[in-house]
Design a protein around this motif. Structure first.
Motif, PDB file in Angstrom:
ATOM      1  N   SER A   1      86.638  56.136 -61.170  1.00 28.07           N
ATOM      2  CA  SER A   1      85.398  56.171 -61.950  1.00 28.07           C
ATOM      3  C   SER A   1      85.518  55.306 -63.198  1.00 28.07           C
ATOM      4  O   SER A   1      84.577  54.579 -63.558  1.00 28.07           O
ATOM      5  CB  SER A   1      85.076  57.621 -62.337  1.00 28.07           C
ATOM      6  OG  SER A   1      83.929  57.681 -63.155  1.00 28.07           O
ATOM      7  N   TYR A   2      86.673  55.353 -63.855  1.00 23.53           N
ATOM      8  CA  TYR A   2      86.879  54.543 -65.058  1.00 23.53           C
ATOM      9  C   TYR A   2      86.845  53.062 -64.710  1.00 23.53           C
ATOM     10  O   TYR A   2      86.223  52.258 -65.422  1.00 23.53           O
ATOM     11  CB  TYR A   2      88.212  54.904 -65.709  1.00 23.53           C
ATOM     12  CG  TYR A   2      88.517  54.109 -66.954  1.00 23.53           C
ATOM     13  CD1 TYR A   2      88.115  54.556 -68.208  1.00 23.53           C
ATOM     14  CD2 TYR A   2      89.198  52.898 -66.880  1.00 23.53           C
ATOM     15  CE1 TYR A   2      88.379  53.818 -69.354  1.00 23.53           C
ATOM     16  CE2 TYR A   2      89.465  52.145 -68.015  1.00 23.53           C
ATOM     17  CZ  TYR A   2      89.059  52.618 -69.249  1.00 23.53           C
ATOM     18  OH  TYR A   2      89.321  51.873 -70.380  1.00 23.53           O
ATOM     19  N   LEU A   3      87.528  52.684 -63.627  1.00 22.49           N
ATOM     20  CA  LEU A   3      87.576  51.278 -63.227  1.00 22.49           C
ATOM     21  C   LEU A   3      86.179  50.765 -62.890  1.00 22.49           C
ATOM     22  O   LEU A   3      85.822  49.636 -63.247  1.00 22.49           O
ATOM     23  CB  LEU A   3      88.502  51.112 -62.020  1.00 22.49           C
ATOM     24  CG  LEU A   3      89.969  51.494 -62.219  1.00 22.49           C
ATOM     25  CD1 LEU A   3      90.754  51.287 -60.936  1.00 22.49           C
ATOM     26  CD2 LEU A   3      90.596  50.694 -63.355  1.00 22.49           C
ATOM     27  N   GLU A   4      85.401  51.594 -62.218  1.00 17.65           N
ATOM     28  CA  GLU A   4      84.038  51.189 -61.862  1.00 17.65           C
ATOM     29  C   GLU A   4      83.155  51.076 -63.098  1.00 17.65           C
ATOM     30  O   GLU A   4      82.358  50.133 -63.231  1.00 17.65           O
ATOM     31  CB  GLU A   4      83.448  52.207 -60.883  1.00 17.65           C
ATOM     32  CG  GLU A   4      82.056  51.849 -60.394  1.00 17.65           C
ATOM     33  CD  GLU A   4      81.520  52.851 -59.382  1.00 17.65           C
ATOM     34  OE1 GLU A   4      80.342  52.730 -58.998  1.00 17.65           O
ATOM     35  OE2 GLU A   4      82.292  53.772 -58.985  1.00 17.65           O
ATOM     36  N   GLN A   5      83.314  52.011 -64.012  1.00 18.99           N
ATOM     37  CA  GLN A   5      82.497  52.025 -65.223  1.00 18.99           C
ATOM     38  C   GLN A   5      82.764  50.804 -66.095  1.00 18.99           C
ATOM     39  O   GLN A   5      81.851  50.275 -66.737  1.00 18.99           O
ATOM     40  CB  GLN A   5      82.769  53.304 -66.012  1.00 18.99           C
ATOM     41  CG  GLN A   5      81.955  53.425 -67.299  1.00 18.99           C
ATOM     42  CD  GLN A   5      82.294  54.698 -68.063  1.00 18.99           C
ATOM     43  OE1 GLN A   5      83.049  55.541 -67.582  1.00 18.99           O
ATOM     44  NE2 GLN A   5      81.726  54.836 -69.250  1.00 18.99           N
ATOM     45  N   HIS A   6      84.030  50.349 -66.112  1.00 14.10           N
ATOM     46  CA  HIS A   6      84.397  49.221 -66.976  1.00 14.10           C
ATOM     47  C   HIS A   6      84.556  47.917 -66.191  1.00 14.10           C
ATOM     48  O   HIS A   6      85.134  46.952 -66.709  1.00 14.10           O
ATOM     49  CB  HIS A   6      85.697  49.555 -67.723  1.00 14.10           C
ATOM     50  CG  HIS A   6      85.547  50.638 -68.748  1.00 14.10           C
ATOM     51  ND1 HIS A   6      85.528  51.978 -68.416  1.00 14.10           N
ATOM     52  CD2 HIS A   6      85.368  50.584 -70.103  1.00 14.10           C
ATOM     53  CE1 HIS A   6      85.382  52.703 -69.513  1.00 14.10           C
ATOM     54  NE2 HIS A   6      85.277  51.892 -70.544  1.00 14.10           N
ATOM     55  N   TYR A   7      84.084  47.912 -64.953  1.00 16.05           N
ATOM     56  CA  TYR A   7      84.079  46.700 -64.123  1.00 16.05           C
ATOM     57  C   TYR A   7      85.463  46.066 -64.027  1.00 16.05           C
ATOM     58  O   TYR A   7      85.638  44.857 -64.232  1.00 16.05           O
ATOM     59  CB  TYR A   7      83.076  45.684 -64.684  1.00 16.05           C
ATOM     60  CG  TYR A   7      81.697  46.238 -64.870  1.00 16.05           C
ATOM     61  CD1 TYR A   7      80.849  46.456 -63.795  1.00 16.05           C
ATOM     62  CD2 TYR A   7      81.246  46.591 -66.152  1.00 16.05           C
ATOM     63  CE1 TYR A   7      79.574  46.996 -63.980  1.00 16.05           C
ATOM     64  CE2 TYR A   7      79.981  47.129 -66.344  1.00 16.05           C
ATOM     65  CZ  TYR A   7      79.150  47.328 -65.251  1.00 16.05           C
ATOM     66  OH  TYR A   7      77.894  47.859 -65.433  1.00 16.05           O
ATOM     67  N   ILE A   8      86.436  46.882 -63.721  1.00 20.37           N
ATOM     68  CA  ILE A   8      87.813  46.398 -63.594  1.00 20.37           C
ATOM     69  C   ILE A   8      88.151  46.260 -62.117  1.00 20.37           C
ATOM     70  O   ILE A   8      88.189  47.241 -61.376  1.00 20.37           O
ATOM     71  CB  ILE A   8      88.803  47.357 -64.280  1.00 20.37           C
ATOM     72  CG1 ILE A   8      88.511  47.444 -65.776  1.00 20.37           C
ATOM     73  CG2 ILE A   8      90.240  46.895 -64.048  1.00 20.37           C
ATOM     74  CD1 ILE A   8      89.382  48.438 -66.522  1.00 20.37           C
TER      75      ILE A   8
END
Length: 314
Positions: free
Chosen positions: A154-161
């Motif tokens: 979820s964090y990676l998706e939220q920050h476009y990583i």
């Protein structure tokens, strides 16, 4: 096999057992995992010892006698190889544990430095803290080669990583943010260098973990030791005293099973990032890091994790 050789084997097994105890402390699943990994070999050894031990006293096999010095030499060779193998495996496991100790320390240091050097920016501190926690969990999951947890994903998706090496990209985001806050807050060079040095140490620790993960023991070495153990098991009944059949069978089972247990312990320890119950407790260490970071950021006491979960994987 002479008394001195048997004593050497027992001493080596006790040392290995101590190491294994530290690996499986407070974790019943690791004991089950260890038993499952050796039960086939133990069953084969017991079957062989019973069959050959019986035939050795009731058939023409009783005429076969292997000189005791040959059995002793073979047992000594196997014992030495296993001692060397166990020492190497434990060194790998302990190095991995030390690296994760460095990660714990440097994670605390990074957030402490950020808080002290950027005292008027709670948002910047929160962003560093959150990313560092995600980095720890992402690194542990990458080393185990398992899909990212829902939280990390979820964090990676939220920050476009998106990257082949997500932990490395997260450290790059640390460095990018450091460059921005340096300009925004007029951070002096000394403070910037200190924070950048901490990020560099985290990068070094990640590289050490990847080296341990990607460096494998030579397969031929493992096959050689396994072959020698079974060769010793094959000749052992013919090299022991035939006066007491039951003792001969028991000794064959005990000695061979001990060798197998020591070998399997070495195999388990050589790979500390394989998502098994005897892994480095990375998930628990990540939780410790998260709790410490929350305490640093909020100046409040965060309840510690349960002791039993410290050695539990997922």
């Amino acid at each position: 096999m002479g008394i001195s050789d048997l004593a050497f084997l027992i001493i080596n097994f006790i040392k290995t057992l101590k190491a294994t105890t530290m690996l499986v402390k407070n974790n019943k699943s690791s004991i089950v995992f260890f038993i499952k990994s050796i039960w086939v070999d133990i069953a084969a050894i017991i079957t062989y010892a019973l069959v050959i031990g019986t035939l050795d006293h009731n058939t023409i096999l009783r005429e076969i006698a292997i000189p005791l010095p040959i059995t002793s030499i073979m047992g000594t060779i196997v014992g030495l190889l296993l001692a060397f193998r166990t020492a190497q495996s434990y060194d790998r496991w302990w190095e991995a544990r030390k690296v994760w100790g460095e990660i714990v320390n440097d994670s605390r240091t990074l957030i402490r430095q950020t808080k002290q050097f950027l005292p008027d920016s709670d948002s910047e501190l929160k962003e560093f803290a959150q990313r560092q926690v995600i980095w720890c969990f992402a690194l542990s999951e990458s080393l185990r080669k398992i899909p990212f947890s829902k939280r990390v994903g979820s964090y990676l998706e939220q920050h476009y990583i998106k990257a082949n090496n997500v932990p490395a990209e997260l450290l790059n985001r640390h460095a990018d943010q450091l460059a921005l806050v340096t300009k925004k807050f007029g951070l002096n060079d000394n403070k910037q260098v200190q924070i950048d040095t901490t990020i560099a140490r985290l990068n070094d620790a990640m590289g050490k973990c990847e080296r341990i993960k990607n460096t494998v023991f030579p397969k031929s070495y493992s096959l050689l030791i396994h072959f020698l153990i079974y060769l010793l098991t094959s000749i052992l009944p013919f090299g022991l005293e035939d006066s007491f059949p039951a003792i001969e069978i028991v000794l064959t089972i005990v000695i061979s099973s001990t060798f197998i247990a020591v070998e399997k312990t070495a195999i388990i320890m050589q790979d500390p990032f394989e998502n098994s119950p005897t892994d480095i407790p990375m998930t628990a260490l990540c939780t410790v890091i998260e709790n410490n970071i929350k305490e640093i950021c909020s100046d409040t006491v965060i309840p510690a994790i349960q002791t039993d979960s410290y050695y539990y994987i997922n």
